[in-house]
Design a protein around this motif. Structure first.
Motif, short mmCIF file in Angstrom:
data_model
loop_
_atom_site.label_atom_id
_atom_site.label_comp_id
_atom_site.label_asym_id
_atom_site.label_seq_id
_atom_site.Cartn_x
_atom_site.Cartn_y
_atom_site.Cartn_z
N GLY A 253 79.51 96.18 39.69
CA GLY A 253 78.26 96.58 38.51
C GLY A 253 77.04 97.80 39.33
O GLY A 253 77.58 98.22 40.67
N THR A 254 76.42 98.24 38.55
CA THR A 254 75.86 99.18 39.63
C THR A 254 74.95 98.21 40.27
O THR A 254 75.10 96.46 40.50
CB THR A 254 74.55 99.86 38.20
N GLN A 255 73.64 98.57 41.40
CA GLN A 255 73.15 97.40 42.23
C GLN A 255 72.67 96.78 41.58
O GLN A 255 71.99 95.69 41.86
CB GLN A 255 72.47 98.98 42.76
N SER A 256 71.49 97.62 40.64
CA SER A 256 70.60 96.43 39.61
C SER A 256 70.86 95.45 38.90
O SER A 256 70.56 94.25 39.31
CB SER A 256 69.69 97.51 38.87
N VAL A 257 72.39 95.88 38.44
CA VAL A 257 72.97 94.65 37.52
C VAL A 257 73.94 93.32 39.00
O VAL A 257 73.27 92.19 38.46
CB VAL A 257 74.05 95.22 37.16
N LYS A 258 74.04 93.78 39.78
CA LYS A 258 74.21 93.05 41.47
C LYS A 258 73.30 92.11 41.27
O LYS A 258 73.07 91.05 42.33
CB LYS A 258 74.95 93.80 42.17
N ASN A 259 71.85 92.80 41.19
CA ASN A 259 70.80 91.88 41.96
C ASN A 259 70.06 91.18 40.93
O ASN A 259 69.48 90.06 41.50
CB ASN A 259 69.24 93.27 42.42
N TYR A 260 70.06 91.34 39.97
CA TYR A 260 69.86 90.34 38.95
C TYR A 260 70.96 89.07 38.83
O TYR A 260 69.84 88.04 39.13
CB TYR A 260 70.36 90.75 37.32
N TYR A 261 72.34 88.90 38.87
CA TYR A 261 73.33 87.49 39.79
C TYR A 261 72.25 87.22 40.40
O TYR A 261 72.50 86.02 40.83
CB TYR A 261 74.36 88.26 39.38
N LYS A 262 72.64 88.17 41.78
CA LYS A 262 72.33 87.79 43.10
C LYS A 262 70.96 86.64 43.64
O LYS A 262 70.49 86.04 43.96
CB LYS A 262 72.33 88.74 43.68
N GLU A 263 69.76 87.04 42.58
CA GLU A 263 68.52 86.65 42.44
C GLU A 263 68.88 85.26 41.85
O GLU A 263 68.46 83.91 42.63
CB GLU A 263 67.92 86.96 41.62
N ILE A 264 69.87 85.73 40.98
CA ILE A 264 70.28 83.64 39.72
C ILE A 264 70.77 83.02 41.13
O ILE A 264 70.74 81.04 41.07
CB ILE A 264 71.09 83.95 38.70
N VAL A 265 72.30 83.28 41.69
CA VAL A 265 72.53 82.44 42.51
C VAL A 265 71.48 81.97 43.99
O VAL A 265 72.37 81.02 44.13
CB VAL A 265 73.79 82.95 42.99
N LYS A 266 71.06 82.99 44.12
CA LYS A 266 70.39 82.70 45.56
C LYS A 266 69.55 81.15 45.00
O LYS A 266 69.11 80.09 45.39
CB LYS A 266 69.01 83.57 45.73
N ARG A 267 68.90 80.93 43.65
CA ARG A 267 68.10 79.73 43.14
C ARG A 267 69.25 78.43 43.24
O ARG A 267 68.63 77.60 43.69
CB ARG A 267 67.51 80.55 41.99
N VAL A 268 70.12 79.45 42.38
CA VAL A 268 71.18 77.56 42.12
C VAL A 268 71.23 77.78 43.89
O VAL A 268 71.22 76.17 43.58
CB VAL A 268 72.06 78.89 41.60
N LEU A 269 71.15 77.95 44.70
CA LEU A 269 71.61 77.14 45.82
C LEU A 269 71.14 76.67 45.91
O LEU A 269 70.72 76.02 47.09
CB LEU A 269 72.61 78.79 46.57
#
Ligand code: ADP
Length: 272
Positions: A253-269
């Protein structure tokens, strides 16, 4: 197998003292929602790929028996169940994630599964026990929406590390997800947090923000039940278009789409 093991295998677990039908997985996380269509499967797929990108060994079990969308999200909707010579089912692998779904068992994509829940549950138990998953750091389970038999069975048959709930901000979805919160509390499953999907829409031409499904529904649920808010994902055409083509947005996906998920994964971890 000795007699005690056989008895254990036949016995159903309880939510207080669940069986462990996935001893190969270090952490089993279920992704659930109150209602359908809120983006639960999309979140499950992207979260799984994000964990794999971080180097974890990840399996994704599509337990959304009556609406299995994981094969399409991974671009493997034409695959069928395969068995190896040890009589184990071989998971299909794409984007670094091992995937299994009832979607692989039907002759074509539009074949409905008209199964009683007891049959659905035994199919899921087979996916837990008879798939050649190998060792996994995470087994992610994309649950059906709602609070039913399958949720209860998973809580009885697996020592779940936790549940992640997906909702849109709209009242209807939040009411349903509140019932899921109460159910997971009742069956002693730790809720890792809530993800709010389709939170807002930013028009690509005017950059104006529209709160199409209302505002802050997910955050308010977290406040009410004292849960972690794991983040927001806006409505984004890039997510929808890539998902339909089997191109996982966190990977392509676009960088902004990747960032939405990355932020969430960081919090999940942080919760794991
Ligand atoms: P569920 O598993 O809750 O039924 P899905 O993950 O199948 O929902 O998503 C429903 C539809 O919404 C799919 O077409 C998906 O591509 C789309 N979708 C999900 N999240 C988003 C988003 N944030 N932006 C745009 N489309 C989305």
């Amino acid at each position: 197998m000795n007699k005690e093991q056989i008895i254990k295998k036949l016995e159903y677990g309880s939510t207080k003292n669940p069986n462990n039908r996935a001893p190969y997985a270090k952490k089993v996380i279920v992704i659930s929602s109150g209602k359908g269509g809120v983006g639960k499967s999309t979140v499950s797929a992207n979260l799984s790929v994000a964990l794999a990108q971080k180097g974890y060994k990840v399996g994704l079990l599509d337990a959304d028996i009556y609406g299995p969308s994981i094969p399409r999200l991974f671009g493997i909707e034409n695959e069928k169940i395969k068995w190896n010579k040890n009589n184990k089912i071989v998971p299909h692998e794409n984007f670094g994630v091992k995937v299994i779904s009832v979607g692989f068992t039907t002759p074509s994509e539009d074949t409905p599964l008209v199964w009683r829940s007891s049959v659905a549950i035994s199919a899921l138990m087979q996916f837990l026990e008879d798939v050649d998953w190998g060792e996994l750091d995470f087994l992610i389970i994309d649950m059906p929406p709602g609070t039913g038999d399958i949720q209860l069975s998973m809580a009885e048959e697996l020592p779940l590390f936790g549940a992640i709930l997906v909702t849109t901000p709209q009242a209807l979805s939040c009411d349903d997800v509140s019932r899921s919160v109460m159910m997971f509390k009742d069956v002693h499953v730790n809720i890792l947090g809530i993800i709010e999907n389709m939170s807002y829409f930013i028009a690509p031409d005017t950059k104006i923000r529209y709160n199409i499904f209302g505002k802050n529904g997910g955050k308010n649920i977290c406040k009410k039940y004292n849960l972690n808010f794991l983040g927001q994902i806006p409505l984004d055409i890039n997510i929808q278009e890539l998902s339909d083509k089997g191109e996982i947005p966190i990977s392509l996906g676009t960088q902004s789409v990747k960032n939405y998920y990355k932020e969430i994964v960081k919090r999940v971890l942080e919760e794991t």
